[in-house]
Design a protein around this motif. Sequence first.
Motif, PDB file in Angstrom:
ATOM      1  N   ILE A   1      64.761  28.135  57.571  1.00 58.76           N
ATOM      2  CA  ILE A   1      65.465  27.451  56.652  1.00 58.76           C
ATOM      3  C   ILE A   1      66.925  27.913  56.553  1.00 58.76           C
ATOM      4  N   ILE A   2      67.424  28.735  57.468  1.00 61.44           N
ATOM      5  CA  ILE A   2      68.982  29.114  57.768  1.00 61.44           C
ATOM      6  C   ILE A   2      69.255  27.775  58.900  1.00 61.44           C
ATOM      7  N   THR A   3      68.401  27.601  59.896  1.00 64.95           N
ATOM      8  CA  THR A   3      68.679  26.693  60.821  1.00 64.95           C
ATOM      9  C   THR A   3      68.512  25.371  60.227  1.00 64.95           C
ATOM     10  N   GLU A   4      67.581  25.249  59.302  1.00 66.80           N
ATOM     11  CA  GLU A   4      67.275  23.702  58.651  1.00 66.80           C
ATOM     12  C   GLU A   4      68.935  23.544  57.750  1.00 66.80           C
ATOM     13  N   LYS A   5      69.233  24.269  56.976  1.00 60.81           N
ATOM     14  CA  LYS A   5      70.479  24.279  56.341  1.00 60.81           C
ATOM     15  C   LYS A   5      71.604  24.122  57.455  1.00 60.81           C
ATOM     16  N   ALA A   6      71.767  24.806  58.397  1.00 60.02           N
ATOM     17  CA  ALA A   6      72.787  24.568  59.152  1.00 60.02           C
ATOM     18  C   ALA A   6      72.718  23.144  59.904  1.00 60.02           C
ATOM     19  N   ASN A   7      71.576  22.875  60.412  1.00 58.26           N
ATOM     20  CA  ASN A   7      71.492  21.262  60.941  1.00 58.26           C
ATOM     21  C   ASN A   7      71.884  20.394  59.923  1.00 58.26           C
ATOM     22  N   SER A   8      71.660  20.409  58.792  1.00 58.76           N
ATOM     23  CA  SER A   8      71.946  19.696  57.612  1.00 58.76           C
ATOM     24  C   SER A   8      73.271  19.404  57.458  1.00 58.76           C
ATOM     25  N   VAL A   9      74.019  20.340  57.875  1.00 58.63           N
ATOM     26  CA  VAL A   9      75.849  20.256  57.712  1.00 58.63           C
ATOM     27  C   VAL A   9      76.298  19.939  59.007  1.00 58.63           C
ATOM     28  N   GLY A  10      75.529  19.467  60.279  1.00 52.73           N
ATOM     29  CA  GLY A  10      76.252  19.230  61.427  1.00 52.73           C
ATOM     30  C   GLY A  10      76.183  20.438  62.636  1.00 52.73           C
ATOM     31  N   LEU A  11      75.414  21.419  62.185  1.00 53.26           N
ATOM     32  CA  LEU A  11      75.674  22.698  63.041  1.00 53.26           C
ATOM     33  C   LEU A  11      74.396  22.805  63.887  1.00 53.26           C
ATOM     34  N   THR A  12      74.564  22.996  65.069  1.00 54.71           N
ATOM     35  CA  THR A  12      73.506  23.275  66.028  1.00 54.71           C
ATOM     36  C   THR A  12      72.932  24.502  66.380  1.00 54.71           C
ATOM     37  N   TYR A  13      71.702  24.663  66.349  1.00 59.14           N
ATOM     38  CA  TYR A  13      71.181  26.116  66.895  1.00 59.14           C
ATOM     39  C   TYR A  13      71.461  26.312  68.301  1.00 59.14           C
ATOM     40  N   LEU A  14      71.748  27.650  68.511  1.00 53.11           N
ATOM     41  CA  LEU A  14      72.042  27.991  70.034  1.00 53.11           C
ATOM     42  C   LEU A  14      71.038  29.021  70.511  1.00 53.11           C
TER      43      LEU A  14
ATOM     44  N   LEU B   1      69.147  36.789  68.012  1.00 53.76           N
ATOM     45  CA  LEU B   1      68.734  37.988  68.473  1.00 53.76           C
ATOM     46  C   LEU B   1      68.009  38.773  67.306  1.00 53.76           C
ATOM     47  N   GLU B   2      66.858  39.565  67.663  1.00 53.56           N
ATOM     48  CA  GLU B   2      66.354  40.193  66.566  1.00 53.56           C
ATOM     49  C   GLU B   2      66.303  41.722  66.776  1.00 53.56           C
ATOM     50  N   LYS B   3      66.363  42.570  65.648  1.00 50.96           N
ATOM     51  CA  LYS B   3      65.941  43.859  65.749  1.00 50.96           C
ATOM     52  C   LYS B   3      65.395  44.184  64.493  1.00 50.96           C
ATOM     53  N   ASP B   4      64.348  44.984  64.451  1.00 51.16           N
ATOM     54  CA  ASP B   4      63.740  45.690  62.967  1.00 51.16           C
ATOM     55  C   ASP B   4      63.381  44.590  62.004  1.00 51.16           C
ATOM     56  N   ASN B   5      63.039  43.245  62.618  1.00 53.55           N
ATOM     57  CA  ASN B   5      62.766  42.178  61.614  1.00 53.55           C
ATOM     58  C   ASN B   5      64.099  41.494  61.002  1.00 53.55           C
ATOM     59  N   TRP B   6      65.537  41.875  61.376  1.00 54.60           N
ATOM     60  CA  TRP B   6      66.581  41.273  60.901  1.00 54.60           C
ATOM     61  C   TRP B   6      66.886  40.319  62.159  1.00 54.60           C
ATOM     62  N   VAL B   7      67.637  39.367  61.838  1.00 57.12           N
ATOM     63  CA  VAL B   7      68.170  38.343  62.933  1.00 57.12           C
ATOM     64  C   VAL B   7      69.682  38.071  62.869  1.00 57.12           C
ATOM     65  N   SER B   8      70.468  37.792  63.952  1.00 53.38           N
ATOM     66  CA  SER B   8      71.740  37.138  64.004  1.00 53.38           C
ATOM     67  C   SER B   8      71.501  36.018  64.992  1.00 53.38           C
ATOM     68  N   ALA B   9      72.075  34.804  64.270  1.00 49.82           N
ATOM     69  CA  ALA B   9      71.928  33.534  64.912  1.00 49.82           C
ATOM     70  C   ALA B   9      73.252  33.107  65.365  1.00 49.82           C
ATOM     71  N   VAL B  10      73.189  32.569  66.348  1.00 48.82           N
ATOM     72  CA  VAL B  10      74.491  31.405  66.723  1.00 48.82           C
ATOM     73  C   VAL B  10      74.344  29.965  66.711  1.00 48.82           C
ATOM     74  N   PHE B  11      75.343  29.441  66.037  1.00 49.70           N
ATOM     75  CA  PHE B  11      75.492  27.998  65.945  1.00 49.70           C
ATOM     76  C   PHE B  11      76.566  27.476  66.427  1.00 49.70           C
ATOM     77  N   GLU B  12      76.570  25.979  66.741  1.00 51.27           N
ATOM     78  CA  GLU B  12      77.831  25.651  67.244  1.00 51.27           C
ATOM     79  C   GLU B  12      77.970  24.163  66.598  1.00 51.27           C
ATOM     80  N   ASN B  13      79.331  24.014  66.385  1.00 49.04           N
ATOM     81  CA  ASN B  13      79.783  22.958  65.457  1.00 49.04           C
ATOM     82  C   ASN B  13      79.837  21.473  66.186  1.00 49.04           C
TER      83      ASN B  13
END
Length: 272
Positions: A244-257, A260-272
């Motif tokens: 859902i984070i990726t879908e929202k990012a894509n909707s405003v023009g950001l691209t998933y790159l 990383l995951e740890k203990d079920n938490w995530v940090s994601a990198v996107f590019e404009n």
Amino acid sequence: MNYIVINVECNEELAEVLQAVLGNVGFDAFLENDNGFEASIEKALYNEDEVKEALAFFEEGVTYSVEEQEKQNWNKLWESHYDPVEISEELQIRASFHPADPKYKYEIVITPKMSFGTGHHATTTLMLRNQLTIDHKGKNVADLGCGTGILAVMSKLLGAEQVDACDIEDWSCENALENAALNNVDLRVTVGTVHEMEKLDEYEIVLANINRNVLLEEMPTYQKLITKGGKLLLSGFYTEDLPIITEKANSVGLTYLSHLEKDNWVSAVFEN
């Protein structure tokens, strides 16, 4: 200002899971002990029903009590429990009372007080690891929801030109400036959200370690802050929230790159 503190008794393995669960309902400070951990939240943000629902699945092997406390000297508590944190082979987070370790290329000295971001929580660790993979030299960086200022300080150590940060809590902003001084870097810090912060027109890198709902709401604002080809680093959400984070990012023009995951938490990198 008073706080609600939950004293949780559980085994060490379950403690990490429960801290993640409570983090998802607003708890933002955790202190481990021999029997489990304490989690605290501002009284105004505490929702008893949310907590009961979040912990209902873990009834077996878990007991907890709830109490109201006045604002504590988090630094004294932290000093008595805190060990240096190795983020990677390049980076260690330590307190001023710990000796420097020359084996690390980078080190960040943190005195957290009441602010979030000591390197112990998975989201902070993941954000820092992602930062280490991105060229910050000469870049303008925005750190949104800065807490202790740990990510902003990391940006400066990686060579960022200008770092602007904000947090809704005034003591977090004060703490971020104190930590910047400890690490001999300059930050510009504003009390408020991204909408109130003093900021440049555009940034090559935007950092936001907040929570899923805020990230989704503010995603269009983040996109507008970032230069073409600039990077957005996000955390504060679970593995199952990445779509859902990726879908929202894509909707405003950001691209998933990447992420990383740890203990079920995530940090994601996107590019404009």
